[in-house]
Design a protein around this motif. Structure first.
Motif, short mmCIF file in Angstrom:
data_model
loop_
_atom_site.label_atom_id
_atom_site.label_comp_id
_atom_site.label_asym_id
_atom_site.label_seq_id
_atom_site.Cartn_x
_atom_site.Cartn_y
_atom_site.Cartn_z
N ALA A 92 0.85 -1.19 0.00
CA ALA A 92 0.00 0.00 0.00
C ALA A 92 0.88 1.24 0.00
N PHE A 93 0.39 2.34 -0.57
CA PHE A 93 1.17 3.58 -0.65
C PHE A 93 1.65 4.01 0.73
N GLU A 94 0.79 3.92 1.74
CA GLU A 94 1.14 4.33 3.09
C GLU A 94 2.29 3.51 3.67
N ASP A 95 2.49 2.31 3.15
CA ASP A 95 3.53 1.42 3.67
C ASP A 95 4.85 1.55 2.90
N LEU A 96 4.88 2.41 1.87
CA LEU A 96 6.14 2.63 1.15
C LEU A 96 7.13 3.29 2.10
N PRO A 97 8.43 3.07 1.90
CA PRO A 97 9.43 3.73 2.77
C PRO A 97 9.29 5.25 2.72
N ASP A 98 9.63 5.93 3.80
CA ASP A 98 9.51 7.38 3.87
C ASP A 98 10.35 8.08 2.81
N ASP A 99 11.46 7.47 2.42
CA ASP A 99 12.34 8.10 1.43
C ASP A 99 12.00 7.70 -0.02
N TRP A 100 10.88 7.02 -0.22
CA TRP A 100 10.48 6.61 -1.57
C TRP A 100 10.23 7.84 -2.43
N ARG A 101 10.57 7.73 -3.72
CA ARG A 101 10.43 8.83 -4.67
C ARG A 101 9.67 8.38 -5.91
N CYS A 102 9.04 9.34 -6.57
CA CYS A 102 8.35 9.07 -7.84
C CYS A 102 9.38 8.57 -8.85
#
Length: 117
Positions: A92-102
């Motif tokens: 889920a989007f909310e579970d992506l790492p905080d440093d994830w980027r487009c």
């Protein structure tokens, strides 16, 4: 002379206490895992996950972007934040790492909004 009653005596001592503690720790962990799975609780955070969150798609709002749409069913095979570790489907989007980027423009998660596209 052999002690024929040794097998009937309870085992005691430091080795037994350590073995017993180890067994109880493992049994407790297994019991928690068995309870967490049907309740829909996730690993370390034990945060409940709703099925709708796992299907919600998110669009990048950066004007310089295509726009990119993050779809949990696809994941992110690029993962700009950590290129050697693609993100598999089901996150889920909310579970992506905080440093994830487009993957298209490099914008952070704060540029994304839920979409029906």
């Amino acid at each position: 002379m052999a002690d024929h009653h040794a097998a009937s005596r309870p085992m005691t001592g430091p080795e037994t206490d350590s073995t017993r503690r180890s067994f109880l720790r493992r049994a407790g962990a297994l019991a928690l895992a068995a309870l967490a799975a049907p309740l829909g609780l996730l690993g370390a955070g034990l945060a409940p996950t709703r099925a709708a969150d796992a299907r919600q798609r998110w669009v990048c709002t950066n004007a310089d972007c295509e726009p990119y749409i993050y779809d949990p069913a696809t994941g992110d095979p690029v993962n700009l934040a950590n290129p050697g570790h693609p993100l598999p489907p089901g996150i889920a989007f909310e579970d992506l790492p905080d440093d994830w980027r487009c993957p298209d423009c490099g914008s952070p998660k704060s540029y994304f909004r839920p979409t029906r596209r």
